[in-house]
Design an enzyme around this catalytic site. Structure first.
Site, PDB file in Angstrom:
ATOM      1  CE  LYS A 187     -33.494 -40.766 -10.934  1.00  0.00           C
ATOM      2  NZ  LYS A 187     -32.763 -39.470 -10.521  1.00  0.00           N
ATOM      3  N   GLY A 188     -35.523 -42.972 -17.085  1.00  0.00           N
ATOM      4  CA  GLY A 188     -35.784 -42.463 -18.222  1.00  0.00           C
ATOM      5  C   GLY A 188     -36.756 -42.738 -19.309  1.00  0.00           C
ATOM      6  CD  GLU A 222     -34.302 -49.585 -20.893  1.00  0.00           C
ATOM      7  OE1 GLU A 222     -34.612 -48.398 -20.785  1.00  0.00           O
ATOM      8  OE2 GLU A 222     -33.506 -50.260 -20.221  1.00  0.00           O
ATOM      9  CG  ASP A 223     -34.108 -44.468 -21.580  1.00  0.00           C
ATOM     10  OD1 ASP A 223     -33.727 -45.832 -21.495  1.00  0.00           O
ATOM     11  OD2 ASP A 223     -33.812 -43.923 -20.682  1.00  0.00           O
ATOM     12  CG  ASP A 268     -25.438 -47.206 -26.071  1.00  0.00           C
ATOM     13  OD1 ASP A 268     -25.174 -47.125 -27.294  1.00  0.00           O
ATOM     14  OD2 ASP A 268     -24.881 -46.608 -24.963  1.00  0.00           O
ATOM     15  CG  PHE A 303     -24.998 -38.381 -24.967  1.00  0.00           C
ATOM     16  CD1 PHE A 303     -24.886 -39.556 -24.233  1.00  0.00           C
ATOM     17  CD2 PHE A 303     -25.620 -37.154 -24.320  1.00  0.00           C
ATOM     18  CE1 PHE A 303     -25.234 -39.675 -22.999  1.00  0.00           C
ATOM     19  CE2 PHE A 303     -26.112 -37.284 -23.332  1.00  0.00           C
ATOM     20  CZ  PHE A 303     -25.966 -38.487 -22.245  1.00  0.00           C
TER      21      PHE A 303
HETATM   22  P1  IMP Z   1     -27.037 -50.052 -22.535  1.00  0.00           P
HETATM   23  O1  IMP Z   1     -28.171 -50.395 -23.471  1.00  0.00           O
HETATM   24  O2  IMP Z   1     -26.935 -51.179 -21.308  1.00  0.00           O
HETATM   25  O3  IMP Z   1     -25.755 -49.816 -23.079  1.00  0.00           O
HETATM   26  O4  IMP Z   1     -27.586 -48.951 -21.592  1.00  0.00           O
HETATM   27  C1  IMP Z   1     -28.604 -48.098 -21.952  1.00  0.00           C
HETATM   28  C2  IMP Z   1     -28.457 -46.966 -20.954  1.00  0.00           C
HETATM   29  O5  IMP Z   1     -27.660 -46.176 -21.004  1.00  0.00           O
HETATM   30  C3  IMP Z   1     -29.979 -46.082 -21.118  1.00  0.00           C
HETATM   31  O6  IMP Z   1     -31.083 -46.738 -20.404  1.00  0.00           O
HETATM   32  C4  IMP Z   1     -29.280 -44.769 -20.633  1.00  0.00           C
HETATM   33  O7  IMP Z   1     -29.549 -44.481 -19.347  1.00  0.00           O
HETATM   34  C5  IMP Z   1     -28.003 -44.704 -21.137  1.00  0.00           C
HETATM   35  N1  IMP Z   1     -27.666 -44.171 -22.277  1.00  0.00           N
HETATM   36  C6  IMP Z   1     -27.299 -44.672 -23.365  1.00  0.00           C
HETATM   37  N2  IMP Z   1     -27.163 -43.955 -24.464  1.00  0.00           N
HETATM   38  C7  IMP Z   1     -27.564 -42.607 -24.116  1.00  0.00           C
HETATM   39  C8  IMP Z   1     -27.813 -41.357 -24.656  1.00  0.00           C
HETATM   40  O8  IMP Z   1     -27.508 -41.178 -25.845  1.00  0.00           O
HETATM   41  N3  IMP Z   1     -28.220 -40.556 -24.043  1.00  0.00           N
HETATM   42  C9  IMP Z   1     -28.667 -40.510 -22.740  1.00  0.00           C
HETATM   43  N4  IMP Z   1     -28.629 -41.761 -22.028  1.00  0.00           N
HETATM   44  C10 IMP Z   1     -28.117 -43.013 -22.730  1.00  0.00           C
END
Ligand code: IMP
Length: 184
Positions: free
Chosen positions: A52-53, A108-109, A112, A161
């Site tokens: 959703k982000g 993408e939002d 991480d 976060f």
């Molecule tokens: P990754 O890159 O696979 O670790 O995951 C990314 C997803 O983790 C994002 O699409 C978010 O949904 C969630 N996420 C990671 N860091 C944050 C944060 O600081 N705030 C809110 N959601 C986060």
């Protein structure tokens, strides 16, 4: 910081600080829109919003893009549960568009660990798009576990976060017009 940003801060005392103000967001998204418009002059790319982000970023970014384009939506979830992303993604909502021979911009939002986007790219490559690029609003580079190429990045942020501009805590606060850090 705008008056609106200030309003939200006084309404939500659990927000420690504004990390990226709404003014900075507007300025940066406009630049990214210009960059993308220059890079895709001879193409009609499909912007794929990862739900959703990424919805506020998609809406703002596409309004700053001057080339013809399409938008589509996709939702994925990580297998395994827990707080850490496993990266193995399950498609919850698939694209409507046929992406074969198309230029794709994944919107993408946040990136991480990078595991989710890395797996998603692998899933989409099987459909033979002409190209796949990633536009990520924020990049938590320091938390990266796999190397993913980010072609368009809004802001690099520290390993904290964050909420707002699409990013949630327990499904809330996506509506904040800025990126904020929550109190520990
Ligand atoms: P990754 O890159 O696979 O670790 O995951 C990314 C997803 O983790 C994002 O699409 C978010 O949904 C969630 N996420 C990671 N860091 C944050 C944060 O600081 N705030 C809110 N959601 C986060």
């Amino acid at each position: 910081m705008t008056f609106d940003d200030q309003e939200y801060l006084s309404r939500y005392p659990f927000i420690e600080k504004v990390l990226i103000s709404s003014e900075d967001i507007t300025r940066r998204v406009r630049q990214l829109g210009n960059d993308i418009s220059n890079d895709y002059k001879d193409s009609t790319p499909i912007f794929v919003c990862i739900l959703k982000g990424a919805y506020p970023f998609l809406a703002d970014l596409t309004r700053c893009v001057s080339i013809e384009h399409e938008v589509d939506f996709m939702a994925v979830s990580s297998y395994g549960g827990g707080t850490q992303s496993s990266g193995v993604v399950k498609i919850e909502k698939d694209l409507k568009a046929n992406i074969t021979d198309r230029d794709i911009i994944l919107v993408e939002d946040i990136i991480d660990t990078g595991l989710t986007i890395d797996n998603l790219i692998a899933l989409l490559k099987v459909r033979n798009p002409r190209s796949i690029r990633v536009a990520a609003f924020v990049d938590k580079k320091i938390a990266r576990k796999v190397d993913v190429p980010l072609h368009y990045t809004g802001f690099e942020i520290p390993n904290e976060f964050v909420i707002g501009y699409g990013l949630d805590y327990d499904e809330k606060y996506r509506n904040l017009p800025f990126i904020g850090v929550m109190k520990a």
